[in-house]
Design an enzyme around this catalytic site. Structure first.
Site, PDB file in Angstrom:
ATOM      1  N   ASP A  13       0.821  -1.223   0.000  1.00  0.00           N
ATOM      2  CA  ASP A  13       0.000   0.000   0.000  1.00  0.00           C
ATOM      3  C   ASP A  13       0.849   1.264   0.000  1.00  0.00           C
ATOM      4  OD1 ASP A  13      -2.370  -1.643   0.330  1.00  0.00           O
ATOM      5  OD2 ASP A  13      -1.827  -1.807   2.442  1.00  0.00           O
ATOM      6  N   GLU A  14       2.059   1.201  -0.526  1.00  0.00           N
ATOM      7  CA  GLU A  14       2.962   2.353  -0.471  1.00  0.00           C
ATOM      8  C   GLU A  14       2.707   3.375  -1.578  1.00  0.00           C
ATOM      9  OE1 GLU A  14       5.353  -1.388   0.713  1.00  0.00           O
ATOM     10  OE2 GLU A  14       4.112  -0.772  -0.981  1.00  0.00           O
ATOM     11  N   LYS A  16       2.677   2.132  -5.003  1.00  0.00           N
ATOM     12  CA  LYS A  16       3.406   1.594  -6.153  1.00  0.00           C
ATOM     13  C   LYS A  16       2.661   1.826  -7.455  1.00  0.00           C
ATOM     14  CE  LYS A  16       3.526  -2.541  -4.439  1.00  0.00           C
ATOM     15  NZ  LYS A  16       2.852  -2.190  -3.173  1.00  0.00           N
ATOM     16  N   GLY A  40      -3.865  -4.323  -4.950  1.00  0.00           N
ATOM     17  CA  GLY A  40      -4.628  -3.290  -5.630  1.00  0.00           C
ATOM     18  C   GLY A  40      -3.778  -2.068  -5.896  1.00  0.00           C
ATOM     19  N   HIS A  41      -3.845  -1.550  -7.114  1.00  0.00           N
ATOM     20  CA  HIS A  41      -3.155  -0.317  -7.468  1.00  0.00           C
ATOM     21  C   HIS A  41      -4.200   0.730  -7.833  1.00  0.00           C
ATOM     22  CE1 HIS A  41       0.638  -2.134  -7.160  1.00  0.00           C
ATOM     23  NE2 HIS A  41       0.756  -2.634  -8.359  1.00  0.00           N
ATOM     24  N   ARG A 142       1.666 -29.166  -6.382  1.00  0.00           N
ATOM     25  CA  ARG A 142       1.608 -29.661  -7.767  1.00  0.00           C
ATOM     26  C   ARG A 142       0.240 -30.222  -8.134  1.00  0.00           C
ATOM     27  NH1 ARG A 142       6.740 -33.093  -6.415  1.00  0.00           N
ATOM     28  NH2 ARG A 142       5.583 -32.920  -4.460  1.00  0.00           N
ATOM     29  N   GLN A 223       1.989  -6.018  -3.116  1.00  0.00           N
ATOM     30  CA  GLN A 223       2.309  -6.030  -1.686  1.00  0.00           C
ATOM     31  C   GLN A 223       3.661  -5.340  -1.412  1.00  0.00           C
ATOM     32  OE1 GLN A 223       1.346  -9.484  -2.933  1.00  0.00           O
ATOM     33  NE2 GLN A 223      -0.744  -8.899  -2.580  1.00  0.00           N
ATOM     34  N   THR A 238       2.181 -12.476   2.846  1.00  0.00           N
ATOM     35  CA  THR A 238       1.456 -13.009   1.701  1.00  0.00           C
ATOM     36  C   THR A 238       2.070 -14.357   1.325  1.00  0.00           C
ATOM     37  OG1 THR A 238       0.535 -12.409  -0.457  1.00  0.00           O
ATOM     38  CG2 THR A 238       2.870 -11.874  -0.079  1.00  0.00           C
ATOM     39  N   ARG A 302     -10.588  -2.304   3.785  1.00  0.00           N
ATOM     40  CA  ARG A 302     -10.242  -2.307   5.209  1.00  0.00           C
ATOM     41  C   ARG A 302      -9.420  -1.077   5.573  1.00  0.00           C
ATOM     42  NH1 ARG A 302      -7.514  -8.047   6.467  1.00  0.00           N
ATOM     43  NH2 ARG A 302      -6.462  -7.551   4.528  1.00  0.00           N
ATOM     44  N   GLN A 303      -9.674  -0.542   6.761  1.00  0.00           N
ATOM     45  CA  GLN A 303      -8.886   0.593   7.240  1.00  0.00           C
ATOM     46  C   GLN A 303      -7.480   0.136   7.570  1.00  0.00           C
ATOM     47  OE1 GLN A 303     -10.760   3.151  10.121  1.00  0.00           O
ATOM     48  NE2 GLN A 303      -8.817   3.687  11.070  1.00  0.00           N
ATOM     49  N   GLY A 414       0.741  14.067  -3.692  1.00  0.00           N
ATOM     50  CA  GLY A 414      -0.686  13.979  -3.961  1.00  0.00           C
ATOM     51  C   GLY A 414      -0.974  12.800  -4.863  1.00  0.00           C
TER      52      GLY A 414
END
Length: 444
Positions: A13-14, A16, A40-41, A142, A223, A238, A302-303, A414
């Site tokens: 969540d940085e 990316k 998510g992006h 497998r 992630q 993850t 989610r917060q 921003g």
């Protein structure tokens, strides 16, 4: 020519998505190398917000090849939903390619994910419930279904006949859930195959051809470093490898083809889900960061938990990924702060340490040691050069760069594309950006 990996240097969540989108204008090919729809992006272009989960951010640039690599896991239903939304917005999709060997998330993966998480009680790990972990587990066992299996009706029926019987036994006997109907599942996924078929290729070969033609390639992970299966805060991680090394495994290229690694970090720290978080802020300050930063997950809503910048995990990310430079995002979120703190060490059982502990138990007992810097108390949202920033904001960035011993090349102030300060072009510029000096970093 440059082959560049963009990774998250914190818990994901940085920002990316924005940085990848920004760099994509210089890229001929953008490759997603791991993760699934649990990522998510969010990209904002001229006021229009695009939320992407599987499709690389480069899809917003016409003529840029966008590749979903073999290290990803694909939920066809969600992927097709993304395609439909992009088509409705008149975004061309002719340059999208999907690895034939990427694994597929099936209905039983989602059911098992949520059921297992619910059964853990206070041992929950914070999964999104999207079936990502069980999909990667089947890959390791497998028994997984790959994209190319969807393209072969007889093979798909053969594989799923046994697999669904096996998964149904677990669903019924362990979790007391109703069984899946194999015929319904097979019919559903064959329908997905018809729509996906035009995009499915040997993406490793396609990437190799791009390298041979000396094209600019951008590899994007999902992630962040601290969520890496091997190098993160296990077990609160993850199921794949977001670190830079994962780009090679998740795309089928050798490490010698990577020219540069860019780390993305917020000007503060957030994490979603369970697990220790030494710099987490409770109360008014944490709520202020959450509100100003709109800290709600792109995928789950989610917060996010918010806290001060953690320089210890920052230095760890530099080491684990071999970072050449950093992009610092959401600097503007700190605009109202009187003072700003940076964690420069941990204290565990009365002893100070500046390295990241591998033990989850040790990490849970870490107390942050802070360096306090002055805030700037004015808006940075309209700054477009380093000189435009208030002096205290420049000092803050310099402190981060010196402490982590890596240059800062990009600063975001921003959500919009235009709200970005490019200190140096991280793809075409030299390997040392301006915001860094050679004197010893400041340690509390």
């Amino acid at each position: 020519m440059a082959n560049v990996v963009v990774i998250g240097a914190q818990w994901g969540d940085e920002g990316k998505g924005k940085i990848t989108d920004l760099l994509s204008k210089s890229a001929d090919v953008v490759v997603r190398y791991q993760g699934g729809v649990n990522a998510g992006h969010t990209v904002v272009v001229e006021g229009e917000t695009f939320k992407l989960h599987l499709i690389p951010s480069g899809i917003l640039y016409p003529g840029t090849d966008c590749i979903i690599g073999c290290g990803t896991v694909i939920d066809p239903q969600i992927l097709l939903g993304e395609l439909d939304r992009l088509e409705a917005l008149k975004i061309p999709l002719g340059d999208l390619w999907i690895s034939q060997t990427a694994h597929v998330t099936m209905p039983y993966h989602r059911l098992l994910d949520t059921a297992a998480e619910a059964s853990r009680g206070n041992q929950k790990i914070g999964t999104t419930g999207r079936g990502i972990g069980p999909t990667y587990a089947d890959k390791s066992e497998r028994t997984g279904i790959r994209i190319q299996d969807l393209m072969d009706e007889e093979l798909l029926k053969e594989k799923l006949a046994w697999t669904i019987d096996y998964k149904n036994a677990i669903l019924e006997k362990l979790y007391n859930l109703p069984p899946l109907d194999a015929e319904v599942v097979i019919s559903e996924y064959l329908g997905y195959a018809d729509r996906l078929r035009p995009y499915v290729v040997d993406t490793s070969l396609k990437i190799y051809d791009a390298i041979q033609h000396r094209l600019n390639i951008l590899f994007e992970g999902a992630q962040g470093t601290l969520l890496d299966l091997d190098h993160g805060t296990y077990p609160y991680v993850t199921s794949s490898n977001p670190v830079a090394g994962g780009a090679c495994i998740g795309t089928g290229i050798g490490p010698t083809t990577i020219d540069r690694v860019i780390g993305v970090a917020k000007a503060y720290t957030t994490r979603v889900g369970e697990g220790p978080f030494p710099t987490e802020l409770d109360g008014e300050l944490g709520e202020l960061l959450c509100d100003r930063g709109a800290e709600f997950g792109t995928t789950t809503g989610r917060q996010r938990r918010c806290g001060w910048f953690d320089g210890v995990i920052g230095r760890y990310a530099v080491r684990i990924n071999g970072l050449d430079c950093l992009a610092i995002t959401k600097l503007d979120v700190l605009d109202e702060m009187d003072e700003i703190k940076v964690c420069v060490a941990y204290e565990i059982d009365g002893k100070s340490r500046q390295d990241f502990p591998s033990s989850a138990r040790d990490f849970a007992h870490c107390q942050p040691v802070y360096e306090t810097l002055a805030g700037w108390k004015q808006s940075t949202a309209h700054c477009r050069t380093l000189a435009d920033l208030p002096k205290a904001a420049q000092n803050y960035l310099t402190f981060l760069a010196e402490y982590m011993e890596v240059p800062i090349a990009i600063v975001s102030v921003g959500a919009g594309r235009e709200q970005t300060i490019i200190i140096e072009d991280p793809i075409h510029g030299p390997k040392r950006a301006l915001l860094y000096t050679d004197r010893d970093p400041v340690i509390a």
